[in-house]
Design a protein around this motif. Structure first.
Motif, short mmCIF file in Angstrom:
data_model
loop_
_atom_site.label_atom_id
_atom_site.label_comp_id
_atom_site.label_asym_id
_atom_site.label_seq_id
_atom_site.Cartn_x
_atom_site.Cartn_y
_atom_site.Cartn_z
N GLY A 455 0.82 -1.21 0.00
CA GLY A 455 0.00 0.00 0.00
C GLY A 455 0.85 1.25 0.00
O GLY A 455 0.54 2.24 -0.69
N THR A 456 1.94 1.23 0.76
CA THR A 456 2.88 2.36 0.77
C THR A 456 3.51 2.54 -0.60
O THR A 456 3.65 3.66 -1.11
CB THR A 456 3.98 2.13 1.82
N VAL A 457 3.89 1.43 -1.24
CA VAL A 457 4.47 1.49 -2.58
C VAL A 457 3.49 2.13 -3.56
O VAL A 457 3.86 3.01 -4.35
CB VAL A 457 4.86 0.08 -3.07
N ALA A 458 2.23 1.71 -3.50
CA ALA A 458 1.22 2.26 -4.41
C ALA A 458 0.99 3.75 -4.16
O ALA A 458 0.88 4.53 -5.11
CB ALA A 458 -0.10 1.49 -4.24
N ARG A 459 0.94 4.16 -2.89
CA ARG A 459 0.69 5.57 -2.57
C ARG A 459 1.86 6.46 -2.99
O ARG A 459 1.66 7.54 -3.56
CB ARG A 459 0.43 5.74 -1.07
N VAL A 460 3.08 6.01 -2.73
CA VAL A 460 4.26 6.79 -3.11
C VAL A 460 4.35 6.90 -4.63
O VAL A 460 4.68 7.96 -5.18
CB VAL A 460 5.53 6.17 -2.52
N THR A 461 4.05 5.81 -5.33
CA THR A 461 4.07 5.82 -6.79
C THR A 461 3.04 6.78 -7.34
O THR A 461 3.33 7.58 -8.25
CB THR A 461 3.82 4.41 -7.34
N GLN A 462 1.80 6.73 -6.82
CA GLN A 462 0.74 7.62 -7.29
C GLN A 462 1.09 9.08 -7.01
O GLN A 462 0.86 9.97 -7.84
CB GLN A 462 -0.58 7.26 -6.62
N ASN A 463 1.63 9.34 -5.83
CA ASN A 463 2.04 10.70 -5.48
C ASN A 463 3.10 11.22 -6.45
O ASN A 463 3.04 12.38 -6.90
CB ASN A 463 2.57 10.70 -4.04
#
Length: 484
Positions: A455-463
């Motif tokens: 989830g952290t990977v997905a959020r950082v990528t989207q940001n």
């Protein structure tokens, strides 16, 4: 005693590299691919521009800027990571996969590499996101830190995160002595003795002394060597392999057809020999591919975390590039030299001249270079294995420092250097097997952490995508340990 250890190791290796372990590895890559919106495919042009393209256009990628004395350049961190991954697995490992799993093993190498790109992306991203500075102001990071600080920060997971971090570090230290040290030195000594008649003791002594001079001076010296050695050795090897394939260009279509036939079960098994069938192709292709590019093992993160990059997603893209360079470029060309040169049967993958995996690639090169073929491979193994020793010395030192503190790292480096000589002069059948197992055991705690933090990977990528590609004025996501 040795027989008992070998039996226990065989069982453990079967668990780690068996159906469950390979399924975990594949599903992790597939899950991260979906969570990031198929980043490695959809954003192909972007990540290539930020890695391969940036090497030629952005001086900050290749040169130390002086703004952060505790970091190495992105190019140096990439070369250090590739130094550890581009090794004997790209030569002997590919030959082993073909002999054991048939030509179809190459297809499953590709599949696991494409999935593994996003596992490597997530590992590198988390490595930057959870890294910290040591007492000397230098950046340190790795799976130990995102397991302890990331997974450990989740409700009720403090003990689990720290326990898995310690397990990963322990497995990494043990693997560094085997797959990152003794087995590489043994491969160098064996090849130089066969090709040039050099004594293993002489080779081991020179190798140990030369390595110690670099290793004891720390990551900056390792990075300074690898940034020159890795591009040169990879280019020379790719040119040599490319010439072999070009001189047998008419065999390329049939070689590719054999790869797909073997992978999809479109050929008949024969002779009852071990290694035929889709499962053999899948298992050996996936295992040797993971062994070569190390996606899912978490090892390269310890080099990437020292990079001067400030964007976690940018470092993640270097992870994608490293897997593609290792498997889709170097391993693929090795496979094509073997399959196109006529040294193996294209249906079974078995050698036509009776040689084993250690000599198979050399035999393929001999079809173009004659007697110089084995010598070329011997020198390639020397450079590949030596770079692996340097890269893994940093991984092991980082893990050892995590377990026992920074003052103990010098002891580790001295022991590591001494074992290079031991590896060169000792028969290492059991060591190879144990190293393979410890290498695989690193995968288990690492993948648990990567999945828990997806989830952290997905959020950082989207940001990152929102800020850089969509132009949104939003602050970058930062972790509690990030001071940049």
């Amino acid at each position: 005693m040795a027989e008992t250890i070998a039996r226990a190791n065989g069982w453990l290796s079967g668990v780690v590299w068996g159906p469950a372990g390979l399924l975990l590895l594949a599903l992790t890559g597939a899950w991260l691919t979906m969570r990031t919106g198929f980043f490695q495919f959809v954003r192909l042009r972007h990540w290539l521009g930020c890695t391969l393209g940036a090497i030629f256009t952005d001086r900050a990628i290749t040169a130390h800027t002086g703004r952060d004395e505790g970091a190495i350049s992105q190019f140096q961190s990439m070369c250090t990571a590739l130094a550890a991954t581009i090794g004997t697995g790209n030569i002997v490992g590919v030959a082993t996969a073909i002999l054991s799993g048939g030509p179809g093993a190459v297809f499953w190498m590709w599949v696991m590499a494409l999935l593994g790109t996003m596992t490597a992306y997530a590992e590198e991203l988390l490595g930057i996101y959870y890294r910290r500075r040591d007492a000397k102001g230098q950046w340190i990071g790795g799976p130990m830190y995102y397991l302890a600080e990331g997974l450990g920060a989740k409700p009720g997971c403090r003990a689990l995160g720290r326990g898995l971090a310690a397990l990963f570090a322990l497995f990494c230290v043990l693997a560094s002595f085997g797959i990152g040290n003794m087995s590489q030195a043994n491969a160098i000594a064996g090849n130089l003795e066969a090709a040039f008649g050099f004594s293993p003791a002489l080779t081991g002594g020179v190798l140990a002394a030369g390595s110690a001079l670099v290793i004891l001076r720390g990551l900056r010296q390792v990075a300074a060597i690898t940034e020159k050695l890795v591009p040169a050795m990879a280019l020379v090897y790719l040119m040599g392999a490319g010439l072999v394939v070009l001189t047998h260009f008419w065999a390329v279509p049939e070689a590719l057809a054999a790869i797909f036939r073997g992978a999809l079960g479109l050929r008949a098994a024969g002779g009852g020999a071990v290694g035929y069938g889709v499962w053999a192709a899948l298992r050996w292709g996936a295992m040797r591919g993971a062994f070569s590019n190390e996606a899912g093992l978490g090892s390269s993160v310890m080099a990437g975390a020292s990079s001067n990059v400030t964007e976690p997603a940018r470092q993640g893209m270097w992870g994608i590039f490293e897997v593609c360079a290792d498997t889709l470029a170097v391993c693929t060309l090795t496979a094509l030299t073997i399959l196109c040169s006529g040294v193996v049967d294209l249906e079974t993958g078995l050698p036509l001249n009776g040689v084993g995996p250690e000599a198979l690639t050399g035999a393929a090169f001999s079809t173009t270079f004659g007697s110089l073929g084995p010598a070329f491979i011997a020198l390639s193994v020397l450079l590949f294995a030596y770079s692996t020793i340097l890269g893994w010395s940093h991984y092991g030192a980082t893990a050892f420092g995590y377990l026992f503190g920074p003052r103990a790292v010098t002891v580790y480096k001295l022991v590591f250097s001494a074992l290079i000589f031991v590896g060169a002069v000792t028969e290492l059948g059991l060591v190879w097997a144990l190293a393979d197992t410890f290498n695989g055991l690193m995968m288990v705690p690492n993948l648990i952490g990567v999945l828990a933090l997806s989830g952290t990977v997905a959020r950082v990528t989207q940001n990152y995508l929102d800020r850089t590609l969509r132009g949104e004025h939003i602050p970058p996501l930062r972790s509690a340990t990030d001071e940049t």
